[in-house]
Motif scaffolding. Structure first.
Motif, mmCIF file in Angstrom:
data_model
loop_
_atom_site.group_PDB
_atom_site.id
_atom_site.type_symbol
_atom_site.label_atom_id
_atom_site.label_comp_id
_atom_site.label_asym_id
_atom_site.label_seq_id
_atom_site.Cartn_x
_atom_site.Cartn_y
_atom_site.Cartn_z
ATOM 1 N N ASP A 170 102.922 24.567 -34.546
ATOM 2 C CA ASP A 170 102.023 23.439 -34.807
ATOM 3 C C ASP A 170 100.570 23.914 -34.910
ATOM 4 O OD1 ASP A 170 101.300 20.870 -35.290
ATOM 5 O OD2 ASP A 170 102.181 20.025 -33.467
ATOM 6 N N TYR A 201 105.074 14.261 -38.631
ATOM 7 C CA TYR A 201 106.175 15.228 -38.514
ATOM 8 C C TYR A 201 107.393 14.665 -39.243
ATOM 9 C CZ TYR A 201 103.164 17.247 -35.005
ATOM 10 O OH TYR A 201 102.087 17.806 -34.372
ATOM 11 N N LYS A 224 105.407 19.498 -41.145
ATOM 12 C CA LYS A 224 104.315 18.579 -40.834
ATOM 13 C C LYS A 224 103.474 18.381 -42.083
ATOM 14 C CE LYS A 224 100.630 18.109 -37.384
ATOM 15 N NZ LYS A 224 99.816 18.849 -36.416
#
Ligand code: FUB
Length: 306
Positions: free
Chosen positions: A155, A215, A210
């Motif tokens: 992320d 997401y 993403k």
């Protein structure tokens, strides 16, 4: 003007092989990556299985510089890299990730374990990163019946997540070292799956990407498998079902990946495309993927085979 027309034509054309097999060799379970040195596509090798089951013990690597032609880099790795694996363990759908100058390769080994290997270059040589399975059904809690098909998302805040599983989707945080679990293995919850279609539930091929802070969790619904997706504002979920990305193909499995490359989004999947193809002799193909204004993914409809 001439240059502009050429650039536009090249953009619209996409990869020369859209909807076509990327290789004359059977392969499946695409794990495409954009690394500094080019495009890398890790895959399950269907040409070296028995033809009656997915029992290959090696993975295949393809590379490309232009996203149009893919060079077969051979059987770059086998289950033998893991000393704890049975020599006949099945080498199934893998994934890879890059962090801090190292390349990590995550792979289901034998259907009950996930291994992680590490290398200085995307093509290897890879070595077992920890000398033990990263996930082991016999050792770890909540792996589900078949811990297969790992996929890793790093992320924007640096936290890495690994999804995996068959029939039961699972998610776990990875440590900063990328080779340890940094929390419990949790159930990944998808809400709103269509109750009118009993086949439309999680089967395999979990994949998170993403886009614009949202997401997307995509997966195959089973055997045969439709590729569908759900979205969430949190990587850990719960995810709300949104729709179909790719309808059933004429084979018993499917397995997708979604990446950004060449200025747009692409869907990688596998299909029955080569002569002699079938359930155990699959072929990876690529199609452009488009989003609607609300972030919904438009269904991809590959041209029917003539
Ligand atoms: O290739 C063997 C298995 O078939 C994969 O692990 C699944 O995703 C399915 O494609």
């Amino acid at each position: 003007m001439k240059l502009l027309t050429f650039a536009l034509a090249a953009f619209l054309a996409g990869p020369a092989l859209a909807g076509e097999p990327i290789s004359p060799r059977f392969n499946a379970d695409p794990s495409p990556h954009v690394f500094r040195s080019g495009y890398y596509l890790y895959a399950t090798d269907d040409a070296s299985n028995s033809g009656t089951y997915w029992d290959s013990t090696t993975w295949r690597l393809y590379t490309s510089k232009d996203f149009k032609t893919w060079k077969d880099g051979g059987a770059f790795l086998g289950v033998s890299v893991f000393s704890w694996a049975r020599p006949d363990a099945k080498a199934w759908a893998p994934d890879a990730a890059y962090r801090n100058g190292k390349y990590y390769f995550y792979a289901p080994v034998g259907g009950d374990k996930i291994g992680v290997a590490v290398a200085d270059r995307p093509e290897g040589p890879f070595k077992d990163a920890i000398g033990a399975p990263l996930v082991d059904k016999a050792r770890d809690a909540n792996t589900g019946a078949e811990p297969i098909d790992p996929q890793v998302l790093i992320d924007d805040d640096g936290q890495a997540y690994m999804v995996f599983g068959c029939r039961e989707p699972k998610i776990v945080k990875l440590g900063k070292d990328m080779v340890s679990l940094a929390g419990p293995i949790e159930d990944l919850v998808v809400t709103g799956l269509p109750s009118d279609d009993p086949k439309k539930k999680f089967g395999e091929a979990p994949f998170i990407h993403k886009r614009q802070g949202l997401y997307y969790f995509s997966f195959s619904t089973g055997w045969p498998g439709q590729i569908v997706y759900a979205t969430s504002k949190s990587p850990m979920g719960p995810y709300a079902y949104r729709g179909v990305i790719l309808d059933y193909r004429t084979i018993s499995t499917n397995h997708q990946a979604i990446i950004e490359a060449e200025g747009r989004t692409w869907l990688f999947y596998h299909d029955n495309l080569l002569p002699g193809g079938g359930d155990h002799r699959r072929s990876i193909a690529i199609e452009p993927l488009r989003y609607g204004a609300d972030g919904a993914i438009e269904e991809v409809r590959p041209k029917p085979k003539p």
